[in-house]
Scaffold this active site. Structure first.
Site, PDB file in Angstrom:
ATOM      1  N   GLU A 294       0.807  -1.225   0.070  1.00  0.00           N
ATOM      2  CA  GLU A 294       0.066   0.047   0.038  1.00  0.00           C
ATOM      3  C   GLU A 294       1.105   1.210  -0.023  1.00  0.00           C
ATOM      4  OE1 GLU A 294      -2.685  -0.724   3.252  1.00  0.00           O
ATOM      5  OE2 GLU A 294      -3.960  -1.841   1.775  1.00  0.00           O
ATOM      6  N   ASP A 373      -8.521  -9.197   3.317  1.00  0.00           N
ATOM      7  CA  ASP A 373      -8.313  -8.390   4.124  1.00  0.00           C
ATOM      8  C   ASP A 373      -9.380  -8.308   5.137  1.00  0.00           C
ATOM      9  OD1 ASP A 373      -7.204  -6.264   5.821  1.00  0.00           O
ATOM     10  OD2 ASP A 373      -7.578  -4.617   4.059  1.00  0.00           O
ATOM     11  N   GLU A 401     -12.629  -3.350  11.823  1.00  0.00           N
ATOM     12  CA  GLU A 401     -12.784  -2.751  10.650  1.00  0.00           C
ATOM     13  C   GLU A 401     -14.114  -2.821   9.775  1.00  0.00           C
ATOM     14  OE1 GLU A 401      -9.076  -2.525   8.551  1.00  0.00           O
ATOM     15  OE2 GLU A 401     -10.046  -1.231   6.869  1.00  0.00           O
TER      16      GLU A 401
HETATM   17  O1  GCW Z   1      -6.937  -3.037   4.592  1.00  0.00           O
HETATM   18  C1  GCW Z   1      -5.800  -2.360   5.159  1.00  0.00           C
HETATM   19  C2  GCW Z   1      -6.304  -1.252   6.363  1.00  0.00           C
HETATM   20  C3  GCW Z   1      -5.412  -0.398   6.444  1.00  0.00           C
HETATM   21  C4  GCW Z   1      -4.135  -0.930   6.894  1.00  0.00           C
HETATM   22  C5  GCW Z   1      -4.018  -2.159   6.073  1.00  0.00           C
HETATM   23  C6  GCW Z   1      -2.538  -3.083   6.658  1.00  0.00           C
HETATM   24  C7  GCW Z   1      -2.510  -0.193   8.621  1.00  0.00           C
HETATM   25  O2  GCW Z   1      -7.719  -0.718   5.730  1.00  0.00           O
HETATM   26  O3  GCW Z   1      -5.958   0.972   7.120  1.00  0.00           O
HETATM   27  O4  GCW Z   1      -3.121  -0.034   7.163  1.00  0.00           O
HETATM   28  O5  GCW Z   1      -4.992  -2.870   5.901  1.00  0.00           O
HETATM   29  O6  GCW Z   1      -3.056  -4.050   7.181  1.00  0.00           O
HETATM   30  O7  GCW Z   1      -1.483  -2.528   6.606  1.00  0.00           O
END
Ligand code: GCW
Length: 687
Positions: A294, A373, A401
């Site tokens: 990311e 995720d 989340e």
């Molecule tokens: O899906 C994502 C979350 C992010 C998170 C990421 C991760 C910390 O939406 O907020 O970042 O996973 O696990 O690195």
């Protein structure tokens, strides 16, 4: 901190039953303790405070004079255990955090309760165990307990930013930071350490895995003294402190022109940096790293792989027994929805399986439970178990989340139990995730379970008070994955709310049904996503459908689902061991709850349940809302029987949940009615 919600499962409320009160009280005139470490002192403090608050007696504490005491604490080396009929061999087999909790006569026939740890950590865990028994009104006159954790690393990951915000935080601001500095409320941090330790957790990383500019400096002189202060607090509760680091630190902090892991300057820089950290914190746990994920920096920029990336850090940590935790949440987030060959679900395995065996032995790869995720329902990540020569850590998310954000109640222990009991067949039948995390499958030197925390500075820690159960359950389950959901749930309710049968029954009912209910009114049959982009709360069926994140449902007028089969799909199913490959790959055997994760089917496809896909969507969405109404009905019955502040806190959220569930029901049903043109066979209202 007399607020009940704040005290969570460490209520230590006064024992009202006179007979029990007397029975317990007879044990607690004097406590004897051998040894004087910060952990032993925490145990004594916790025990004295707990006893005083439950029994209104302040036991005397005798250091190193055990004769007159009826409760005795010490390690097996500090206590003459043979005098109590115990053999040191018992401790030989026990791991370093294990303990014996035993009611036994001494040479003179006087009955004592012994809390004997293999080390001082064991003393602390034995203490929490004894307190738990008393809080649960269990007898203590003939204890004979030997216990030790089944996972070596039992870790909490804070996603706290130094400005005080929390990534995916749903319970206020950070308890660690305030406006780009450390918080001065150390008492709060200590109480958090008590909560974690009482459930058996032993490690924490205190900053977000996304390490932004200011946080990059946590490993510099500017902040290290304050990191040290926090480490001292956690150490006294048997919890080791880790930091998340920015992979580009050599550039950002060291003024180097590169962070290339194979560059000698970079290697030298990390070595010096690590030496400096250990001057402040001699038992520092190590680093956790989110790299090439990311948009975070990582070794890919230098044409190096993850093993190169991780090993340079591990090498620097090695002389200090430090650990390097490297996250496997690596995927292409610049995907095109038209491209059906790239599959985000494949990414962790595709990236890490080929380099199995290339990591140093103080590296642990941290793998999310599912391949996507933290969705409400996902299959288990095929990378878990596939790495045969690399240490691995299972990553769960206590923060809700994608599971209601601590407005909606969603008790996750049943989900985690399913994951831990999943049979990977990695080494033949019976190779469960819990064995892999426990390190027994491949004899890993380092392994365990980590999770993203759900706490903030809300007075009750978790926003919704019922979400405390997820934090509590995570710790207990991580200590012992063989505990049943019912045991953990009951314990939490008794510790938090006491023993009123209706309270126990109704809260248990709500908790145990809540995950299924959440699944019912949100995403059907394992397809996932369909949430509002960005914040991830509430329905938005096409919210992620045309985005670059690789999260698609592919619904059209004929059908829905992602074809991940070997023959016609992305081939993701082939990442599993047989017979799981075939089980998921074949439409006939694929379990209903994951059908759309693995297959694209017409709306008229008939599920094993006998319903068509479209009718299942309608039925579950109407049902989900009814179930939330039932939760409200059951909660309302508890007015006056539990703390009013907690009652109102949950009630308010249950109404938000009802609104959310209704919104999901209507948006999902309408969307699929319009797409498919097939009406509900029960003729209910579809907007
Ligand atoms: O899906 C994502 C979350 C992010 C998170 C990421 C991760 C910390 O939406 O907020 O970042 O996973 O696990 O690195």
């Amino acid at each position: 901190n007399n607020v009940k919600g704040y005290r969570a499962w460490l209520q230590y409320s006064k024992i009202e039953d006179k007979r029990m009160d007397e029975e317990y009280r007879s044990w607690f005139s004097a406590i004897g303790v051998a040894g004087d470490t910060s952990i032993t002192n925490s145990a004594i403090k916790e025990l004295s405070d707990g006893i005083e608050s439950m029994l209104d007696v302040a036991p005397t504490v005798n250091v190193d004079s055990l004769q007159t005491a009826s409760i005795i604490l010490g390690t097996y080396q500090d206590i003459w255990i043979e005098d109590y009929g115990m053999s040191p061999e018992l401790f030989g087999d026990l791991n370093n955090e294990g303990y014996v909790l035993k009611t036994t006569p001494n040479d003179n026939g006087e009955k004592k309760i012994l809390l004997i740890g293999k080390t001082d950590k064991g003393i602390l865990y034995a203490t929490y165990h004894l307190l738990r028994l008393i809080q649960s009104r269990k007898p203590i006159h003939s204890l004979d307990i030997v216990d030790a954790p089944k996972n070596q690393f039992r870790m909490m990951n804070q996603w706290d930013n130094i400005d005080g915000t929390i990534e995916r935080g749903y319970s206020g601001k950070s308890i660690f930071y305030y406006e780009n500095d450390f918080s001065e409320d150390l008492e709060r941090i200590k109480d958090y350490a008590r909560l974690l330790s009482s459930t058996g957790l032993n490690a924490i990383s205190i900053n977000n895995v996304n390490v932004w500019d200011v946080e990059t400096n946590l490993i510099s002189k500017q902040y290290l003294p304050k990191v040290e202060r926090v480490a001292n607090i956690f150490r006294a509760y048997g919890i080791t402190l880790f930091l998340s680091i920015n992979y580009a630190s050599p550039i950002a902090l060291g003024n180097l022109d590169t962070a290339d892991p194979l560059d000698e300057k970079v290697r030298a820089w990390w070595k010096k940096k690590v030496e400096e950290i250990y001057q402040y914190i001699p038992d520092f746990g190590g680093f956790i790293v989110k790299a090439d994920s990311e948009n975070r920096p990582g070794p890919f920029s230098y044409d190096r792989d993850h093993a190169d990336g991780a090993n340079v850090l591990a090498e620097a940590l090695k002389p200090f027994n430090g650990i390097l935790i490297w996250r496997c949440f690596v995927y292409n987030n610049l995907q095109d929805w038209r491209d059906r060959s790239t599959d985000r679900a494949r990414a962790a395995y595709d990236n890490f399986k080929p380099i199995d065996g290339q990591f140093l032995d103080n590296v642990i790869l941290q793998i999310k439970n599912g391949p996507m995720d933290f969705q409400v329902r996902e299959p288990v990540s095929p990378l878990l178990g596939a790495l045969k020569k690399t240490n691995q850590l299972l990553e769960l998310q206590v923060a809700q989340e994608y599971t209601g954000q601590q407005k909606d109640v969603c008790y996750l222990i049943p989900q985690w139990k399913e994951i831990l009991d999943f049979d990977t067949y990695a080494k033949g039948e019976g190779t469960k995730i819990k064995n892999i995390a426990g390190g027994t499958t491949y004899n890993n030197s380092n392994s365990g379970i980590a999770a993203v925390s759900n706490i903030g500075n809300d007075i009750n820690w978790t926003g919704n008070t019922l979400a405390q159960a997820n934090l509590y359950g995570f710790g207990r389950l991580t200590w012992n994955p063989d505990l049943t959901t019912e045991e953990i749930t009951r314990d939490w309710i008794h510790l938090t709310f006491g023993h009123d049968p209706l309270v126990v029954e109704n809260i248990e009912y709500i908790l145990l049904n809540s995950w299924k209910t959440y699944e019912n009114y949100t995403v059907p049959l394992g397809i996932g996503w369909m949430v509002n982009p960005g914040h991830h709360y509430g329905p938005n069926i096409d919210g992620y459908e045309y985005s670059a994140w690789g999260t698609y449902h592919f619904a059209d007028r004929d059908g829905i689902g992602v074809d991940r089969t070997v023959e016609t799909g992305t081939g993701y199913t082939s990442q599993y061991f047989p017979p799981n490959v075939e089980w998921y790959n074949s439409l006939d055997s694929c379990p209903d709850e994951l059908l759309l994760f693995f297959h694209h089917v017409p709306y008229t496809h008939v599920l094993k349940s006998g319903e068509t896909v479209i009718q299942h969507i309608y039925n579950t969405h109407f049902k989900g809302v009814e179930e939330v109404e039932d939760f409200i009905y059951k909660w309302d019955k508890l007015v006056g029987s539990i703390d009013n502040r907690i009652f109102e806190n949950v009630k308010e959220r249950l109404y938000l949940q009802l609104k959310n569930a209704t919104d999901w029901r209507d948006k999902i049903n309408t969307y699929f009615y319009r797409k498919s043109g097939i009406s509900d066979n029960k003729n209910r209202t579809i907007y």
